[in-house]
Design a protein around this motif. Structure first.
Motif, mmCIF file in Angstrom:
data_model
loop_
_atom_site.group_PDB
_atom_site.id
_atom_site.type_symbol
_atom_site.label_atom_id
_atom_site.label_comp_id
_atom_site.label_asym_id
_atom_site.label_seq_id
_atom_site.Cartn_x
_atom_site.Cartn_y
_atom_site.Cartn_z
ATOM 1 N N LYS A 1 1.012 -1.562 0.189
ATOM 2 C CA LYS A 1 -0.087 -0.161 0.002
ATOM 3 C C LYS A 1 0.856 0.986 0.158
ATOM 4 C CE LYS A 1 -3.566 1.993 2.588
ATOM 5 N NZ LYS A 1 -5.191 1.958 3.855
ATOM 6 N N ASN A 2 0.818 1.714 -0.831
ATOM 7 C CA ASN A 2 1.336 3.303 -1.328
ATOM 8 C C ASN A 2 0.608 4.490 -1.636
ATOM 9 O OD1 ASN A 2 3.854 4.835 -1.744
ATOM 10 N ND2 ASN A 2 3.957 4.144 -4.038
ATOM 11 N N VAL A 3 0.854 5.228 -0.350
ATOM 12 C CA VAL A 3 -0.069 6.614 0.111
ATOM 13 C C VAL A 3 0.455 7.220 -0.378
ATOM 14 C CG1 VAL A 3 -1.342 7.671 1.189
ATOM 15 C CG2 VAL A 3 -1.785 5.234 2.006
ATOM 16 N N PRO A 4 0.422 8.922 -1.400
ATOM 17 C CA PRO A 4 1.442 9.549 -1.201
ATOM 18 C C PRO A 4 1.658 10.887 -0.625
ATOM 19 C CG PRO A 4 -0.853 10.280 -2.628
ATOM 20 C CD PRO A 4 -0.777 8.486 -2.199
ATOM 21 N N SER A 5 2.379 10.683 0.584
ATOM 22 C CA SER A 5 1.853 11.058 1.855
ATOM 23 C C SER A 5 3.679 10.496 2.790
ATOM 24 C CB SER A 5 1.141 11.007 2.957
ATOM 25 O OG SER A 5 0.812 9.878 3.658
ATOM 26 N N PHE A 6 3.745 11.821 3.660
ATOM 27 C CA PHE A 6 4.963 11.650 4.297
ATOM 28 C C PHE A 6 4.395 10.232 5.384
ATOM 29 C CE2 PHE A 6 5.504 16.359 3.708
ATOM 30 C CZ PHE A 6 6.078 15.787 3.182
ATOM 31 N N ALA A 7 2.988 10.906 5.894
ATOM 32 C CA ALA A 7 2.993 9.211 6.925
ATOM 33 C C ALA A 7 3.090 7.589 5.884
ATOM 34 C CB ALA A 7 1.964 9.400 7.206
ATOM 35 N N GLY A 8 2.505 7.929 4.877
ATOM 36 C CA GLY A 8 2.927 6.299 3.265
ATOM 37 C C GLY A 8 3.593 6.437 3.746
ATOM 38 N N ALA A 9 4.985 7.352 3.125
ATOM 39 C CA ALA A 9 6.300 7.384 3.299
ATOM 40 C C ALA A 9 6.898 5.968 4.397
ATOM 41 C CB ALA A 9 6.942 8.116 2.871
ATOM 42 N N ALA A 10 6.325 6.453 5.580
ATOM 43 C CA ALA A 10 6.748 5.633 6.527
ATOM 44 C C ALA A 10 6.332 4.227 6.465
ATOM 45 C CB ALA A 10 6.626 6.253 7.827
ATOM 46 N N SER A 11 5.089 4.206 5.963
ATOM 47 C CA SER A 11 4.563 2.889 6.500
ATOM 48 C C SER A 11 4.989 1.946 5.228
ATOM 49 C CB SER A 11 2.632 3.120 5.766
ATOM 50 O OG SER A 11 2.323 1.213 5.822
ATOM 51 N N LEU A 12 5.359 2.871 4.078
ATOM 52 C CA LEU A 12 6.131 2.262 2.561
ATOM 53 C C LEU A 12 7.249 1.343 3.178
ATOM 54 C CD1 LEU A 12 5.808 1.093 -0.061
ATOM 55 C CD2 LEU A 12 6.965 2.897 -0.760
ATOM 56 N N ALA A 13 7.956 2.018 4.192
ATOM 57 C CA ALA A 13 9.216 1.759 4.075
ATOM 58 C C ALA A 13 9.219 0.513 5.611
ATOM 59 C CB ALA A 13 9.742 2.505 5.382
ATOM 60 N N GLU A 14 8.002 0.148 6.546
ATOM 61 C CA GLU A 14 7.645 -0.777 7.025
ATOM 62 C C GLU A 14 7.498 -2.535 6.233
ATOM 63 O OE1 GLU A 14 6.164 1.587 11.343
ATOM 64 O OE2 GLU A 14 4.549 0.682 9.249
ATOM 65 N N GLN A 15 6.795 -1.774 5.063
ATOM 66 C CA GLN A 15 6.269 -3.105 4.466
ATOM 67 C C GLN A 15 7.043 -3.662 3.487
ATOM 68 O OE1 GLN A 15 1.829 -1.968 2.201
ATOM 69 N NE2 GLN A 15 2.774 0.017 3.370
ATOM 70 N N VAL A 16 7.985 -2.396 2.828
ATOM 71 C CA VAL A 16 9.538 -2.926 1.307
ATOM 72 C C VAL A 16 10.119 -4.195 2.977
ATOM 73 C CG1 VAL A 16 11.099 -2.458 -0.406
ATOM 74 C CG2 VAL A 16 8.291 -1.665 -0.166
ATOM 75 N N GLY A 17 10.158 -3.414 4.093
ATOM 76 C CA GLY A 17 11.153 -4.102 5.137
ATOM 77 C C GLY A 17 10.642 -5.313 5.146
ATOM 78 N N ALA A 18 9.799 -5.741 5.176
ATOM 79 C CA ALA A 18 9.104 -7.055 6.076
ATOM 80 C C ALA A 18 9.331 -8.089 4.508
ATOM 81 C CB ALA A 18 7.282 -6.929 6.679
ATOM 82 N N ALA A 19 8.367 -7.173 3.422
ATOM 83 C CA ALA A 19 8.826 -8.046 2.235
ATOM 84 C C ALA A 19 9.802 -9.071 1.517
ATOM 85 C CB ALA A 19 8.007 -7.457 1.151
#
Length: 284
Positions: free
Chosen positions: A102-120
């Motif tokens: 899930k890639n939401v165009p926002s700063f909070a979304g960027a932090a969440s993306l880091a967590e998701q990609v790190g897990a994957a």
């Protein structure tokens, strides 16, 4: 998977291909310290270190499935913004694990993306650390910018984000949920499009632009180049000349791959734009 209903098993992250509309996933993988695992990218992943990687997207909006398969990836990371989706899912059918984030165009979304990609990628702790770094760096830069923002809300700069493809006659104003709203908020400006209740992207009209009364217009470099610069843009859309942004030529462009690519470089993007907005002509 795409619907978030089935788990995808990832056994090998030695050869990773990433693609999304803004290049955010590729830059996140790089920010995790996993750049050496990337073997393919989308055309918008245009940052130092990624230039030599093969591009697997056609015209930036569609996937070249043959190019992806030829790279023999052990993992594909995407968010669904590059398609067609049924073509992307063919990668799964040939045995390549495809993980949708899930890639939401926002700063909070960027932090969440880091967590998701790190897990994957099998490095969840690195993902958590990167998420924290992105959030803290953006917060620090935003706090520094506040020194230049007028306390009187009526005196804050009115800013709009204009998406331009002059050679195709395409002009859009970006509103809420586009990423432009988060960017303008961080700059301490009034996000005029969102203030007017605009959501996502809307075609630009002369009436809407004059009503918006922007002091500053943000846009992408390639978009501005497509109108042969500021003067060409004003010639194409004369209503811009009626605004303070047009009268004072306060039209600020930034590389397409940077300005709305939320991720590890977000703080630097905000800082650079703030220099251009509040200290024009001083090395910004």
């Amino acid at each position: 998977d795409k619907n978030g209903t089935s788990k995808v098993t990832v056994k090998d992250t030695s050869r990773v291909v990433t693609f999304d509309m803004a290049g955010s996933i590729s830059s996140t993988v790089w920010g995790l310290g996993q750049g050496d695992r990337l073997v393919g990218r989308d055309v918008t992943a245009d940052f130092p270190g990624a230039h030599d990687l093969p591009v697997v997207t056609k015209d930036g909006h569609s996937i070249d499935i043959e190019s992806v398969i030829a790279l023999r990836p052990t993992l594909v990371l995407t968010d669904g913004t590059i398609g067609p989706i049924d073509v992307v899912e063919q990668l799964r059918d040939v045995g390549i694990p495809v993980v949708f984030v899930k890639n939401v165009p926002s700063f909070a979304g960027a932090a969440s993306l880091a967590e998701q990609v790190g897990a994957a990628m099998g490095v969840p702790k690195a993902g958590d650390a990167l998420a924290e770094r992105i959030s803290s760096e953006v917060a620090e830069v935003t706090q520094q910018i506040e020194r230049f923002v007028p306390e009187d809300s009526g005196k804050k700069l009115r800013i709009v984000f204009l998406y331009i493809r002059g050679d195709s006659g395409v002009y859009y104003l970006f509103g809420t949920e586009s990423g432009a709203d988060d960017l303008i908020d961080a700059l301490g400006g009034v996000d005029v499009a969102s203030d007017m209740g605009w959501k996502g992207m809307r075609p630009l009209t002369d009436e809407a632009l004059v009503k918006a009364k922007p002091d500053v217009i943000l846009t992408m470099t390639h978009g501005l180049e497509s109108t042969s610069g500021v003067s060409g843009l004003i010639d194409a859309r004369p209503a811009i000349a009626l605004t303070e942004a047009g009268k004072n030529s306060r039209i600020i462009d930034m590389a397409d791959s940077d300005i709305l690519s939320f991720g590890p470089r977000s703080a630097g993007v905000v800082e650079a734009l703030a220099r251009a907005v509040y200290s024009p002509g001083k090395g910004s």
